[in-house]
Design an enzyme around this catalytic site. Structure first.
Site, PDB file in Angstrom:
ATOM      1  N   ASP A  44     -13.682 -31.397  -1.503  1.00 20.66           N
ATOM      2  CA  ASP A  44     -14.734 -30.568  -1.120  1.00 20.66           C
ATOM      3  C   ASP A  44     -14.962 -30.317   0.585  1.00 20.66           C
ATOM      4  O   ASP A  44     -15.746 -29.508   0.823  1.00 20.66           O
ATOM      5  CB  ASP A  44     -16.144 -30.874  -1.901  1.00 20.66           C
ATOM      6  CG  ASP A  44     -16.851 -32.037  -1.195  1.00 20.66           C
ATOM      7  OD1 ASP A  44     -16.174 -32.936  -0.699  1.00 20.66           O
ATOM      8  OD2 ASP A  44     -17.974 -32.274  -1.800  1.00 20.66           O
ATOM      9  N   SER A  45     -14.220 -31.177   1.302  1.00 16.54           N
ATOM     10  CA  SER A  45     -13.972 -31.032   2.522  1.00 16.54           C
ATOM     11  C   SER A  45     -13.486 -29.522   2.883  1.00 16.54           C
ATOM     12  O   SER A  45     -13.580 -28.942   3.993  1.00 16.54           O
ATOM     13  CB  SER A  45     -13.183 -31.931   3.141  1.00 16.54           C
ATOM     14  OG  SER A  45     -11.816 -32.138   2.569  1.00 16.54           O
ATOM     15  N   ASP A  83     -12.456 -33.158  -6.357  1.00 18.15           N
ATOM     16  CA  ASP A  83     -13.899 -33.508  -5.955  1.00 18.15           C
ATOM     17  C   ASP A  83     -14.809 -32.748  -6.993  1.00 18.15           C
ATOM     18  O   ASP A  83     -14.825 -31.595  -6.950  1.00 18.15           O
ATOM     19  CB  ASP A  83     -14.269 -32.971  -4.475  1.00 18.15           C
ATOM     20  CG  ASP A  83     -14.041 -34.318  -3.755  1.00 18.15           C
ATOM     21  OD1 ASP A  83     -13.638 -35.401  -4.169  1.00 18.15           O
ATOM     22  OD2 ASP A  83     -14.018 -34.158  -2.614  1.00 18.15           O
ATOM     23  N   LYS A 111     -13.088 -37.076  -8.694  1.00 17.28           N
ATOM     24  CA  LYS A 111     -14.006 -37.826  -7.552  1.00 17.28           C
ATOM     25  C   LYS A 111     -15.371 -37.762  -7.579  1.00 17.28           C
ATOM     26  O   LYS A 111     -15.745 -36.400  -7.726  1.00 17.28           O
ATOM     27  CB  LYS A 111     -13.246 -37.844  -6.396  1.00 17.28           C
ATOM     28  CG  LYS A 111     -14.067 -38.733  -5.407  1.00 17.28           C
ATOM     29  CD  LYS A 111     -13.073 -39.364  -4.068  1.00 17.28           C
ATOM     30  CE  LYS A 111     -13.033 -38.020  -3.051  1.00 17.28           C
ATOM     31  NZ  LYS A 111     -14.248 -37.387  -2.559  1.00 17.28           N
ATOM     32  N   GLU A 113     -19.002 -38.648  -6.095  1.00 12.67           N
ATOM     33  CA  GLU A 113     -19.909 -39.397  -5.068  1.00 12.67           C
ATOM     34  C   GLU A 113     -20.917 -40.086  -5.469  1.00 12.67           C
ATOM     35  O   GLU A 113     -21.675 -39.684  -6.015  1.00 12.67           O
ATOM     36  CB  GLU A 113     -20.199 -38.368  -3.819  1.00 12.67           C
ATOM     37  CG  GLU A 113     -18.908 -37.891  -3.156  1.00 12.67           C
ATOM     38  CD  GLU A 113     -19.640 -37.120  -1.795  1.00 12.67           C
ATOM     39  OE1 GLU A 113     -20.684 -37.009  -1.442  1.00 12.67           O
ATOM     40  OE2 GLU A 113     -18.533 -36.281  -1.120  1.00 12.67           O
ATOM     41  N   GLU A 180     -15.423 -44.641   2.481  1.00 18.05           N
ATOM     42  CA  GLU A 180     -15.368 -44.054   3.359  1.00 18.05           C
ATOM     43  C   GLU A 180     -16.464 -44.303   4.402  1.00 18.05           C
ATOM     44  O   GLU A 180     -17.530 -44.671   4.048  1.00 18.05           O
ATOM     45  CB  GLU A 180     -15.912 -42.436   3.301  1.00 18.05           C
ATOM     46  CG  GLU A 180     -15.971 -41.486   4.486  1.00 18.05           C
ATOM     47  CD  GLU A 180     -15.720 -40.160   4.357  1.00 18.05           C
ATOM     48  OE1 GLU A 180     -15.972 -39.634   3.035  1.00 18.05           O
ATOM     49  OE2 GLU A 180     -16.279 -39.223   5.240  1.00 18.05           O
TER      50      GLU A 180
HETATM   51  O1  KIV Z   1     -13.379 -33.801   0.533  1.00 18.43           O
HETATM   52  C1  KIV Z   1     -12.762 -35.120   0.976  1.00 18.43           C
HETATM   53  O2  KIV Z   1     -11.888 -34.376   1.754  1.00 18.43           O
HETATM   54  C2  KIV Z   1     -13.111 -36.209   1.191  1.00 18.43           C
HETATM   55  C3  KIV Z   1     -12.110 -37.207   1.790  1.00 18.43           C
HETATM   56  C4  KIV Z   1     -12.687 -37.235   3.090  1.00 18.43           C
HETATM   57  C5  KIV Z   1     -12.454 -38.647   1.232  1.00 18.43           C
HETATM   58  O3  KIV Z   1     -13.945 -36.446  -0.070  1.00 18.43           O
HETATM   59 NA    NA Z   2     -15.054 -35.014  -0.791  1.00 17.90          NA
END
Ligand code: KIV
Ligand code: NA
Length: 262
Positions: A44-45, A83, A111, A113, A180
């Site tokens: 989600d980056s 994510d 993934k 959080e 992280e």
């Molecule tokens: O969204 C992302 O790219 C991430 C990484 C920084 C681990 O969660």
């Molecule tokens: Na992320």
């Protein structure tokens, strides 16, 4: 041959490292997987690097599913992790709904959080055939609660809490952990204590795998890079070379170095 969760489990058992990079579209996904990078994270980056947001909070499930579909078309055999976006793990029902959409868009793993409280969602997802990577330490979706992007687990109490959460999530059936911005010593300890693979970013070379945001390691993210970022484009000269150099540096444990850790 495609990379699966079993491939990464075996790497950990054999003491071999694995590499992960983010990707958000088909062309880059293909280059990343052809460079030998073991897993692709549809992070989600993308809120930051694709959308120009100042955090990942605005990213929606619909957007995550769209980018996951794009990446799936370009991927050539890397494990695909997607994510679950902001609030996607707030309830077990929401976690199931979000994970269903991402798996149907082409992800092999989701993934989430959070911390020990993810255990219930992980258990139900697991029983339904969805492996989960639990993202701990600095969880960027919680930036407003954390009061900024800061290293987590610095004092003894929070370090112990993170270690216990790692054990709880392994018990609950998490397939992997991601740490992280967690101090090197604590990251190494967690990696040693759990049998599941642990991915690090701003964590430790002792972690089983490493991940970076593609735009960061290509040196095209605006602003001052974070401490844990290395620009692989500078030496490699082109994008394919940068991905291959990153994969090699993770596997020969030359990245991350001391200067990238806390
Ligand atoms: O969204 C992302 O790219 C991430 C990484 C920084 C681990 O969660
Ligand atoms: Na992320």
């Amino acid at each position: 041959m495609s990379v699966t969760i079993r491939t990464l489990q075996k790497r950990k058992q054999d003491g071999e490292k694995f590499s992960v990079l983010t990707a958000y579209d088909a062309c880059f996904a293909q280059l990343v997987s052809e460079a030998g990078v073991d897993a692709i994270l549809v992070g989600d980056s993308l809120g930051n690097v694709i959308q120009g947001q100042t955090s990942t909070v605005p990213v929606t499930l619909e957007q995550m599913a769209y980018h996951t579909e794009c990446v799936a078309r370009g991927n050539r055999g890397s494990l695909m992790i997607a994510d679950v976006p902001f609030m996607g793990a707030a309830t077990v029902e929401r976690a199931l709904e979000a994970s269903t959409a991402l798996m149907q868009a082409g992800a092999n793993m989701v993934k989430l959080e959070g911390s020990a409280w993810l255990a219930d969602s992980i258990d139900i997802l697991n029983r339904n055939g969805i492996p989960v990577c639990a993202h701990m330490g600095l969880t960027p979706q919680a930036v407003n609660a954390l009061g900024g992007y800061r290293v987590q687990g610095k004092d003894d109490a929070s370090a112990l809490e993170m270690l216990e959460a790692a054990r709880t999530l392994e018990q609950a059936g998490a397939a992997m952990l991601l740490l992280e911005c967690v101090p090197r010593e604590l990251s190494a300890r967690i990696t040693a204590e759990v049998a599941i693979p642990v991915i690090g970013i701003g964590a430790a070379p002792e972690c089983d795998g490493q991940v970076l945001v593609m735009h960061d390691m290509l040196g095209i993210s605006p602003g001052k890079p974070a401490r844990f970022v290395k620009n692989f484009m500078a030496e490699a000269g082109d994008i394919r070379g940068a991905f291959a150099a990153y994969d090699k540096a993770v596997k020969d444990v030359s990245f991350p170095a001391d200067e990238h850790c806390f």
